[in-house]
Design an enzyme around this catalytic site. Sequence first.
Site, PDB file in Angstrom:
ATOM      1  CD  GLU A 195     -39.997 -34.106  -1.076  1.00 50.88           C
ATOM      2  OE1 GLU A 195     -41.196 -34.396  -1.044  1.00 50.88           O
ATOM      3  OE2 GLU A 195     -39.450 -33.461  -1.978  1.00 50.88           O
ATOM      4  CG  ASP A 196     -35.562 -35.923   1.126  1.00 50.32           C
ATOM      5  OD1 ASP A 196     -36.123 -35.525   0.097  1.00 50.32           O
ATOM      6  OD2 ASP A 196     -35.117 -35.167   2.001  1.00 50.32           O
TER       7      ASP A 196
END
Length: 761
Positions: free
Chosen positions: A96-97
Amino acid sequence: MEQLVETLNIDLEQERKDILKKYRRLLRTAKPFLKDNDAKLIKKAFYTSVEAHKDMRRRSGEPYIYHPLAVAQIVVEEIGLGTTGIVSALLHDVVEDTDMRIEDIDRLFGKKVAKIIDGLTKISGRFEYGTSQQAENFRKMLLTLSDDVRVILVKLADRLHNMRTLDSMPRDKQLKIASETIFIYAPLAHRLGLYSIKSELEELYLKYTEPQEYRAISRKLRETKSSRDRFISKFTEPIAEDLEKAGLNYIIKGRPKSIYSIWNKMRKQNKPFEEIYDLFAIRIVLESPQEGDREKALCWQAYSIVTDHYKPNPDRLKDFLSTPRANGYQSLHSTVMSKSGQWVEVQIRTSRMDEIAEKGYAAHWKYKGNDTKVRGNIEQWISQVRETLETGSGDKTAAIEFLDEFRTNLFNEEVFVFTPKGELKVLQSGATALDFAFDIHSEVGVHCMAAKVGGILVPISYVLSNGDQIEIITSNKQKPTEDWLRIVRTSKARARIKDFLKEDNKRYETDGRQLVEKKLKVLGIELTAEVVNQLRAFFESKTAADFFYKIGKGYVQFDELKRFKRDKEAKERKAVTAAVIPPIEGADGKTYTKLLKNIHGDRADSDTLLIGDDMDKIDYKLAPCCNPIAGDDVFGFVTINEGIKIHRTTCPNAAELMSKHGNRIIKAKWESNKDEAFLAGLYISGTDRVGLINDVTRIISNELHINMRGLTIDTKDGVFNGDIRLYVQDTRHLDILISKLEQVEGVYNVQRFDTNLTGSV
Ligand code: MN
């Protein structure tokens, strides 16, 4: 980065030490579960995560890796997951990051972990209350749940840590995250049996949304602690003595109820803290050497000891030993009267049951194989979720609806019933015989006629009670109707009925189109796109499909098509020939009266407007404020721009019109006109029962051949209120209808209303 470190004055060396310390603690906690290469795998996940997040910090200023480490710690310590869970937790924010991709995870950690991370990444979007995005995300989340429940478990751990560290968030984010938590995550934790996580989430929610009340309740709990402790030890003393004598190994806990549940109780009962009595429950946890019947016997033995000293309330005995809750919870609950006259709740269970109650689903894995009943319940629930998701169609409103229903289901308690063969079925409380039929099979559901409970015939709306043994009676002729949606409680049955009705509606629509086409041909009209649109407008349907459906269903009579033809032709004439009437100067009643005299010649009362008769010559309209129908007492009002408007003498505007503009009022009378239909509205109310709508619509369409324009029925607590709009010939016709409707069983009031008829139904 360097700059940030400088300005914040961060001790990087100290941070490195802290990170390692947290990592070692994680390994220590996990150690008892680890096998073979597990430790190596966790180490690899840890370093991968450290590397991927190395330049990131949380809003609090801490290194980002603190977060995945904390989530992994929760996953192993508080949920009881093993290596796959720990590895997934460490890596949960990586895709996700950071720059890492799912393919990288797959290559480094294999398919299983990659699938979990993929699930977590897909549901990383925020759930914004009431939006379709939220519902869609939630749907996705539940879909992953049916793949691998660990996705949800890691997600819950992630949410728990975010809630624990909510302090560093700005106020608006705090509120948003907290309400999301109470909306979705706490109920989910409850449903998965993660009792302590659910309680902590609720507690944190309250702390951030109602900080003052939260602090007030916790202060009062502290202040009353010593007197409560005294009470508890006095209460448990004789029980402990006897448990000892019986040679049982036990722990007695006197736990205060959570701040959230006290707050909830205060709010629901509208009472101050001082008046809430059951602030705590006594829990007796028994050490049992083996599982199975021996455990149950031990619990009942302890129950017998408790009731030797205190009188139990027979209504409050709950045996979750023989029938665990769907989330796997097992315990024996009883409420007994203390010496000081206060009811005290006593929960009795074994240490195994206690662990399951606290840790929920994950703890079952530890006891896997032995406790098939408990696992069976959860698996049944998950498969139910999966089925519901698969039947629900993909559109957005469906997703929102699904979310609402799902949440309702989360909070509902269950009802336990049996098939004729004695198979246990768990449905949500309030479920009916029809729900049961759909639970067995959708084919059984759609053909369900009635049911037998304990040999006695009951209607499909029968509400199930615990222990019922139900036999479903089917008929090939039977099929679902709209009414069924009000009978069922489960989302599964609802989804199936909706699917069926949708199919069915399509059939009516096709039938309707064919019928209209045939009939119009006879009238010499071809069903072109333009005509379809005119029909839609004339019959005031939202869409063409809607119109054809009404025809197919018989809501609109064919005679109406003749009226449509006349209207169409009149409109076409109007387009060519201008009004017969010469322009009126200074529109007032006198001019019209003169004109009327010309028209009516020597007839008596020649200054009366004959409605119906004069329609071709004089431009008049029925006033929408009172919607007159033939037979009503009426008068004409000469307007400046819109010709004459016909009002009822009882019209709310009548008094004002007559007093202020007396010169513009003219007499009006109905001429017999069988062909005209007038829009009228009826309020109908009464007590609700199965088939009521059917009876009402049958009288309207079949018996009296009246066309309905719209029908809305609201039911609440067995009472219904309806609003019917329909076309009638005259007041006599309407009176017959009203008296027929009043004779329908359950109907106790039918009343005409006259405003807002043309608004949407
Ligand atoms: Mn996270």
